[in-house]
Write a protein that holds these residues in place. Structure first.
Motif, mmCIF file in Angstrom:
data_model
loop_
_atom_site.group_PDB
_atom_site.id
_atom_site.type_symbol
_atom_site.label_atom_id
_atom_site.label_comp_id
_atom_site.label_asym_id
_atom_site.label_seq_id
_atom_site.Cartn_x
_atom_site.Cartn_y
_atom_site.Cartn_z
ATOM 1 N N VAL A 334 11.854 -5.084 -7.212
ATOM 2 C CA VAL A 334 11.439 -3.728 -6.842
ATOM 3 C C VAL A 334 12.059 -3.337 -5.509
ATOM 4 O O VAL A 334 12.589 -2.229 -5.339
ATOM 5 N N ILE A 351 6.232 0.329 0.685
ATOM 6 C CA ILE A 351 6.872 0.906 -0.506
ATOM 7 C C ILE A 351 6.282 0.287 -1.775
ATOM 8 O O ILE A 351 5.930 0.991 -2.722
ATOM 9 N N PHE A 352 6.163 -1.042 -1.795
ATOM 10 C CA PHE A 352 5.619 -1.708 -2.985
ATOM 11 C C PHE A 352 4.175 -1.272 -3.220
ATOM 12 O O PHE A 352 3.772 -1.023 -4.363
ATOM 13 N N GLN A 354 2.785 1.570 -2.391
ATOM 14 C CA GLN A 354 2.789 2.941 -2.902
ATOM 15 C C GLN A 354 3.262 2.986 -4.358
ATOM 16 O O GLN A 354 2.784 3.807 -5.145
ATOM 17 N N ILE A 355 4.189 2.100 -4.715
ATOM 18 C CA ILE A 355 4.647 2.044 -6.117
ATOM 19 C C ILE A 355 3.509 1.594 -7.025
ATOM 20 O O ILE A 355 3.342 2.119 -8.140
ATOM 21 N N HIS A 358 1.411 4.567 -7.461
ATOM 22 C CA HIS A 358 2.130 5.530 -8.298
ATOM 23 C C HIS A 358 2.064 5.115 -9.770
ATOM 24 O O HIS A 358 1.906 5.963 -10.662
ATOM 25 N N LYS A 359 2.170 3.828 -10.030
ATOM 26 C CA LYS A 359 2.095 3.305 -11.396
ATOM 27 C C LYS A 359 0.727 3.606 -12.011
ATOM 28 O O LYS A 359 0.618 3.989 -13.184
ATOM 29 N N THR A 375 8.187 3.381 -13.459
ATOM 30 C CA THR A 375 7.423 3.737 -12.260
ATOM 31 C C THR A 375 8.319 3.736 -11.035
ATOM 32 O O THR A 375 8.279 4.660 -10.213
ATOM 33 N N VAL A 376 9.140 2.691 -10.904
ATOM 34 C CA VAL A 376 10.024 2.589 -9.741
ATOM 35 C C VAL A 376 10.986 3.773 -9.704
ATOM 36 O O VAL A 376 11.175 4.407 -8.659
ATOM 37 N N TYR A 379 9.113 6.917 -8.728
ATOM 38 C CA TYR A 379 8.723 6.912 -7.309
ATOM 39 C C TYR A 379 9.933 7.199 -6.412
ATOM 40 O O TYR A 379 9.850 7.985 -5.466
#
Length: 411
Positions: A334, A351-352, A354-355, A358-359, A375-376, A379
């Motif tokens: 990721v 970042i991870f 927030q991902i 987001h997922k 998802t990545v 994002y």
């Protein structure tokens, strides 16, 4: 001129120590947002590292340097002391004040830089939660701050919340244990300082109309007292309800606190139990032990939850093996997927985190698990690309307050 340094950086010797800090030439400085300070403070970049320089009296600088070094040894969230420059003189032989050098905390901001036009209630709530947790952690370690305030604190993003760091320790003292009077004095100072900071924001029309300064100070004290009670109170447990002891320890762990030992005594019909909470950072330390990743507490909690889910889905019984595979098969791919021009937006752990959030949002909308790959990409193209280069603002390149104000609109 004499430099006492905890870190070996010969470039420190090349700085214009013979000039008052206020008059240092611009080619030595980087522009960074800073909080309100009674001292002259400047930021300098040397070999890709940004240092904060504070001009003060020698005795005060030496005390703060020693305190920050002591806090670093116990892994307390504070800025890192680097050096003190004493016996400074102008070329004409006029004495100059001592300079305390600390390492700038990357990806951190003073509270006034966390909003652009109006400080909203939800942002204020997250700041107060972070500050209350910092003060509780501080008092558990025996540190009396003497000047608790938002202005003397730096904040870093922590998976939707904030993590607070002490940035000014010149009024502090470290003891084996604090008395109730010392704790109460710190909280009263906190109350007065935050009330003044809120009035200052209100006068500048930067405080949301729904935020009442008096309510804010009552709120921060209540948050502190609730958290302090939870980590220190003596609990009575019936003889046939010993599981409550384990539940209490799990609850403290979930809040991020480590329990070193449990003091128990017998009473009629049961036990009195008092856990000895040694420090916050339970999830941070577990993540570091399993993966080697250094993260804030909420970030670590999210990453560990993802690791535990991966372990369950992979049917791996060995925790260390699962952690290694998660790191190499999930986290690192990721992070590598983030294009080079976007990597200065946020630190990898944020970042991870927030991902992961987001997922969850995408999966809720789709009514199914959308998977990490889509998802990545979503994002990166819909969220991260629209964020400013936070690392550029905070030290890798000279930033400006206007950049930070733009970022604040995304909080």
């Amino acid at each position: 001129m004499r430099i006492t340094s905890a870190l070996i950086d010969p470039a420190l010797l090349d700085l214009p120590w013979h000039i008052p800090l206020e008059e240092w030439p611009a080619d030595h400085l980087v522009a960074l947002p800073q909080g309100i300070s009674r001292h002259i403070v400047r930021f300098v970049k040397l070999n890709d590292v940004v240092y904060a320089m504070k001009e003060t009296r020698e005795r005060i600088a030496e005390k703060e340097y020693d305190l920050l070094r002591a806090l670093e040894r116990i892994d307390f969230p504070a800025v890192q002391a680097v050096a003190i420059a004493t016996d400074r003189q102008t070329r004409e032989g006029e004495p100059l004040e001592t300079v305390l050098v600390t390492r700038h905390l990357q990806f951190s901001l003073p509270y006034r830089a966390l909003f652009s036009r109006v400080l909203r209630p939800d942002t204020m709530n997250r700041l107060l939660d972070a500050l209350a947790a910092l003060v509780v952690r501080m008092h558990l370690t025996g540190f009396s701050w003497g000047d608790c305030s938002l202005s003397n604190t730096l904040f870093r993003r922590d998976a939707g919340a904030f993590a607070a760091y002490l940035v000014d320790a010149e009024t502090g003292n470290l003891y084996p244990k604090l008395s109730e009077g010392q704790r109460s004095e710190d909280i009263e100072i906190l109350r007065l300082n935050i009330f003044g900071e809120c009035l200052d924001l209100q006068a500048a029309e930067l405080l949301h109309e729904s935020i009442d300064p008096e309510s804010v100070v009552d709120d921060i004290v209540a948050r502190y007292e609730r958290l302090w009670h939870e980590v220190t109170y003596e609990q009575e447990v019936a003889r046939d309800a010993r599981h409550h002891i384990e539940r209490r320890i799990r609850r403290l762990n979930e809040m991020g606190f480590d329990v070193a030992e449990v003091s128990m005594s017998t009473v009629d019909g049961g036990y009195k139990v008092r856990p000895k909470v040694v420090d916050a950072g339970y999830h941070t330390r577990r993540l570091m032990r399993l993966t080697g990743l250094d993260a804030e507490e909420n970030q670590a909690r999210q990453l560990l939850n993802d690791l535990d889910a991966y372990r369950a889905e992979s049917h791996l019984t060995d925790e260390q093996q699962a952690a290694h595979r998660w790191l190499t098969e999930v986290f690192e791919p990721v992070v590598r997927a983030v294009p080079a021009d976007l990597r200065r937006k946020l630190e990898p752990q944020e970042i991870f985190s927030q991902i992961i959030q987001h997922k969850w949002l995408l999966s809720e909308q789709a009514g199914r698990d959308v998977g990490m790959g889509p998802t990545v990409q979503s994002y990166l193209t819909e969220v991260l690309v629209n964020k400013p280069d936070e690392q550029a603002v905070l030290g890798v390149e000279a930033g400006s307050l206007s950049d930070v104000e733009v970022e604040a609109g995304l909080i």
